[in-house]
Design an enzyme around this catalytic site. Sequence first.
Site, PDB file in Angstrom:
ATOM      1  N   ARG A  61      60.565  66.012  60.849  1.00  0.00           N
ATOM      2  CA  ARG A  61      60.823  67.455  60.734  1.00  0.00           C
ATOM      3  C   ARG A  61      62.226  67.683  60.163  1.00  0.00           C
ATOM      4  O   ARG A  61      62.731  68.789  60.182  1.00  0.00           O
ATOM      5  CB  ARG A  61      60.714  68.123  62.106  1.00  0.00           C
ATOM      6  CG  ARG A  61      59.304  68.140  62.615  1.00  0.00           C
ATOM      7  CD  ARG A  61      59.100  69.161  63.717  1.00  0.00           C
ATOM      8  NE  ARG A  61      57.724  69.154  64.129  1.00  0.00           N
ATOM      9  CZ  ARG A  61      57.212  68.261  64.972  1.00  0.00           C
ATOM     10  NH1 ARG A  61      57.967  67.329  65.492  1.00  0.00           N
ATOM     11  NH2 ARG A  61      55.935  68.306  65.296  1.00  0.00           N
ATOM     12  N   ASN A  62      62.842  66.598  59.713  1.00  0.00           N
ATOM     13  CA  ASN A  62      64.204  66.679  59.190  1.00  0.00           C
ATOM     14  C   ASN A  62      64.130  66.806  57.654  1.00  0.00           C
ATOM     15  O   ASN A  62      63.737  65.865  56.962  1.00  0.00           O
ATOM     16  CB  ASN A  62      64.950  65.405  59.619  1.00  0.00           C
ATOM     17  CG  ASN A  62      66.384  65.371  59.144  1.00  0.00           C
ATOM     18  OD1 ASN A  62      66.684  65.798  58.038  1.00  0.00           O
ATOM     19  ND2 ASN A  62      67.263  64.832  59.969  1.00  0.00           N
ATOM     20  N   ASP A  92      63.434  56.138  62.096  1.00  0.00           N
ATOM     21  CA  ASP A  92      64.339  56.495  63.170  1.00  0.00           C
ATOM     22  C   ASP A  92      65.698  55.952  62.757  1.00  0.00           C
ATOM     23  O   ASP A  92      65.819  54.798  62.338  1.00  0.00           O
ATOM     24  CB  ASP A  92      63.905  55.923  64.520  1.00  0.00           C
ATOM     25  CG  ASP A  92      64.582  56.672  65.657  1.00  0.00           C
ATOM     26  OD1 ASP A  92      64.365  57.889  65.786  1.00  0.00           O
ATOM     27  OD2 ASP A  92      65.355  56.054  66.421  1.00  0.00           O
ATOM     28  N   PHE A 147      73.418  65.827  55.386  1.00  0.00           N
ATOM     29  CA  PHE A 147      73.106  66.440  56.680  1.00  0.00           C
ATOM     30  C   PHE A 147      73.762  65.603  57.783  1.00  0.00           C
ATOM     31  O   PHE A 147      74.450  64.615  57.507  1.00  0.00           O
ATOM     32  CB  PHE A 147      71.575  66.534  56.882  1.00  0.00           C
ATOM     33  CG  PHE A 147      70.886  65.201  56.958  1.00  0.00           C
ATOM     34  CD1 PHE A 147      70.510  64.533  55.809  1.00  0.00           C
ATOM     35  CD2 PHE A 147      70.633  64.595  58.186  1.00  0.00           C
ATOM     36  CE1 PHE A 147      69.881  63.285  55.880  1.00  0.00           C
ATOM     37  CE2 PHE A 147      70.000  63.356  58.270  1.00  0.00           C
ATOM     38  CZ  PHE A 147      69.631  62.705  57.107  1.00  0.00           C
ATOM     39  N   GLY A 148      73.541  65.999  59.006  1.00  0.00           N
ATOM     40  CA  GLY A 148      73.985  65.209  60.165  1.00  0.00           C
ATOM     41  C   GLY A 148      75.476  64.904  60.142  1.00  0.00           C
ATOM     42  O   GLY A 148      76.322  65.788  60.006  1.00  0.00           O
ATOM     43  N   TYR A 149      75.798  63.625  60.274  1.00  0.00           N
ATOM     44  CA  TYR A 149      77.191  63.186  60.379  1.00  0.00           C
ATOM     45  C   TYR A 149      77.838  62.929  59.004  1.00  0.00           C
ATOM     46  O   TYR A 149      78.953  62.422  58.941  1.00  0.00           O
ATOM     47  CB  TYR A 149      77.276  61.911  61.234  1.00  0.00           C
ATOM     48  CG  TYR A 149      76.776  62.110  62.656  1.00  0.00           C
ATOM     49  CD1 TYR A 149      77.643  62.477  63.677  1.00  0.00           C
ATOM     50  CD2 TYR A 149      75.430  61.937  62.969  1.00  0.00           C
ATOM     51  CE1 TYR A 149      77.182  62.662  64.981  1.00  0.00           C
ATOM     52  CE2 TYR A 149      74.952  62.124  64.272  1.00  0.00           C
ATOM     53  CZ  TYR A 149      75.839  62.491  65.266  1.00  0.00           C
ATOM     54  OH  TYR A 149      75.388  62.688  66.554  1.00  0.00           O
ATOM     55  N   LYS A 193      74.380  58.995  47.179  1.00  0.00           N
ATOM     56  CA  LYS A 193      74.058  58.655  48.579  1.00  0.00           C
ATOM     57  C   LYS A 193      72.722  57.907  48.604  1.00  0.00           C
ATOM     58  O   LYS A 193      72.553  56.933  49.333  1.00  0.00           O
ATOM     59  CB  LYS A 193      73.978  59.914  49.451  1.00  0.00           C
ATOM     60  CG  LYS A 193      73.554  59.572  50.884  1.00  0.00           C
ATOM     61  CD  LYS A 193      73.364  60.751  51.822  1.00  0.00           C
ATOM     62  CE  LYS A 193      72.820  60.253  53.158  1.00  0.00           C
ATOM     63  NZ  LYS A 193      72.401  61.308  54.081  1.00  0.00           N
ATOM     64  N   ARG A 215      69.021  54.668  54.709  1.00  0.00           N
ATOM     65  CA  ARG A 215      67.631  55.102  54.496  1.00  0.00           C
ATOM     66  C   ARG A 215      67.104  54.585  53.158  1.00  0.00           C
ATOM     67  O   ARG A 215      65.957  54.146  53.062  1.00  0.00           O
ATOM     68  CB  ARG A 215      67.577  56.640  54.544  1.00  0.00           C
ATOM     69  CG  ARG A 215      66.169  57.231  54.432  1.00  0.00           C
ATOM     70  CD  ARG A 215      66.125  58.665  54.912  1.00  0.00           C
ATOM     71  NE  ARG A 215      66.541  58.762  56.293  1.00  0.00           N
ATOM     72  CZ  ARG A 215      67.761  59.139  56.685  1.00  0.00           C
ATOM     73  NH1 ARG A 215      68.674  59.496  55.805  1.00  0.00           N
ATOM     74  NH2 ARG A 215      68.085  59.156  57.953  1.00  0.00           N
TER      75      ARG A 215
HETATM   76  P1  ITT Z   1      62.757  63.296  62.898  1.00  0.00           P
HETATM   77  O1  ITT Z   1      62.700  62.539  64.214  1.00  0.00           O
HETATM   78  O2  ITT Z   1      61.865  64.509  62.882  1.00  0.00           O
HETATM   79  O3  ITT Z   1      62.554  62.404  61.713  1.00  0.00           O
HETATM   80  P2  ITT Z   1      65.565  63.617  63.559  1.00  0.00           P
HETATM   81  O4  ITT Z   1      66.727  64.254  62.857  1.00  0.00           O
HETATM   82  O5  ITT Z   1      65.338  63.970  65.018  1.00  0.00           O
HETATM   83  O6  ITT Z   1      64.245  63.904  62.699  1.00  0.00           O
HETATM   84  P3  ITT Z   1      66.153  60.887  64.319  1.00  0.00           P
HETATM   85  O7  ITT Z   1      65.561  60.993  65.684  1.00  0.00           O
HETATM   86  O8  ITT Z   1      65.859  59.643  63.523  1.00  0.00           O
HETATM   87  O9  ITT Z   1      65.666  62.064  63.377  1.00  0.00           O
HETATM   88  O10 ITT Z   1      67.710  61.111  64.422  1.00  0.00           O
HETATM   89  C1  ITT Z   1      68.498  60.853  63.316  1.00  0.00           C
HETATM   90  C2  ITT Z   1      69.841  61.527  63.482  1.00  0.00           C
HETATM   91  O11 ITT Z   1      70.858  60.593  63.087  1.00  0.00           O
HETATM   92  C3  ITT Z   1      69.949  62.711  62.541  1.00  0.00           C
HETATM   93  O12 ITT Z   1      69.520  63.923  63.148  1.00  0.00           O
HETATM   94  C4  ITT Z   1      71.440  62.708  62.212  1.00  0.00           C
HETATM   95  O13 ITT Z   1      72.172  63.318  63.241  1.00  0.00           O
HETATM   96  C5  ITT Z   1      71.762  61.203  62.209  1.00  0.00           C
HETATM   97  N1  ITT Z   1      71.549  60.654  60.854  1.00  0.00           N
HETATM   98  C6  ITT Z   1      70.566  59.792  60.458  1.00  0.00           C
HETATM   99  N2  ITT Z   1      70.647  59.530  59.144  1.00  0.00           N
HETATM  100  C7  ITT Z   1      71.688  60.252  58.680  1.00  0.00           C
HETATM  101  C8  ITT Z   1      72.261  60.425  57.417  1.00  0.00           C
HETATM  102  O14 ITT Z   1      71.746  59.856  56.323  1.00  0.00           O
HETATM  103  N3  ITT Z   1      73.327  61.218  57.308  1.00  0.00           N
HETATM  104  C9  ITT Z   1      73.847  61.835  58.389  1.00  0.00           C
HETATM  105  N4  ITT Z   1      73.353  61.751  59.625  1.00  0.00           N
HETATM  106  C10 ITT Z   1      72.270  60.963  59.779  1.00  0.00           C
END
Ligand code: ITT
Length: 202
Positions: free
Chosen positions: A8-9, A69, A150-152, A173, A179
Amino acid sequence: MKLLFATRNDGKLKEAKKIFNSQIFQIVSLNEYNSITEIIEDGKTFEENSIIKAKTVYEKFRVPVIADDSGLVVAHLNGEPGIHSARYAGENSTNLENNKKLLKELQNFSEPHLAKFVCCAVFYNGENIISTFGELTGKIIHEFRGRNGFGYDPIFIPEGFEKTLAEIPFEEKNQISHRAKAFKKLEELIEKNILKNKLSKK
Ligand code: ITT
């Protein structure tokens, strides 16, 4: 071959669509399947959680699934947030809240704040399961830089770079990321072990 990405990301989805060869694979997401399936990620490792995601979604839709994950593993924090990266600051936490919590946890440690992104990618079609890994090493900085990703990404500088992952263009990236590495290997193995097998069975 159609692959349903159990995520869902939207950030992950955009990256995966670019990584897989679009001539061979069509990546669709749970959004297109109108899914409200709740996935309980109660595994203890990245691999366990990605298999849980892939199997849960396969059982519901019975089409070939990919899942990932991933997370940030920080040396000073004994590997945290790790598999808890998405919800580090609590259930439903935002990227900003997670990033701020991480910086707070690190504030009393000496620099550099070494870290790595880890990704386990999985393919499952009800019969075969394939898993692959990718890592990206680097360090955490204590300012937010860049708007991509996104994320960090805004607080992570990959080793050998001066820019954060959020300052680096999307395409770049997608050449170096955890990934990209995991999904490239997964793509190769699906082609070699699943697609070629199918052709030879005909
Ligand atoms: P899904 O389970 O629906 O795929 P999620 O975001 O909950 O989405 P994860 O459980 O795998 O996915 O958690 C991954 C987290 O790790 C993500 O939300 C970010 O906070 C971090 N993360 C992973 N890959 C990243 C990236 O390429 N850049 C920045 N942060 C990342």
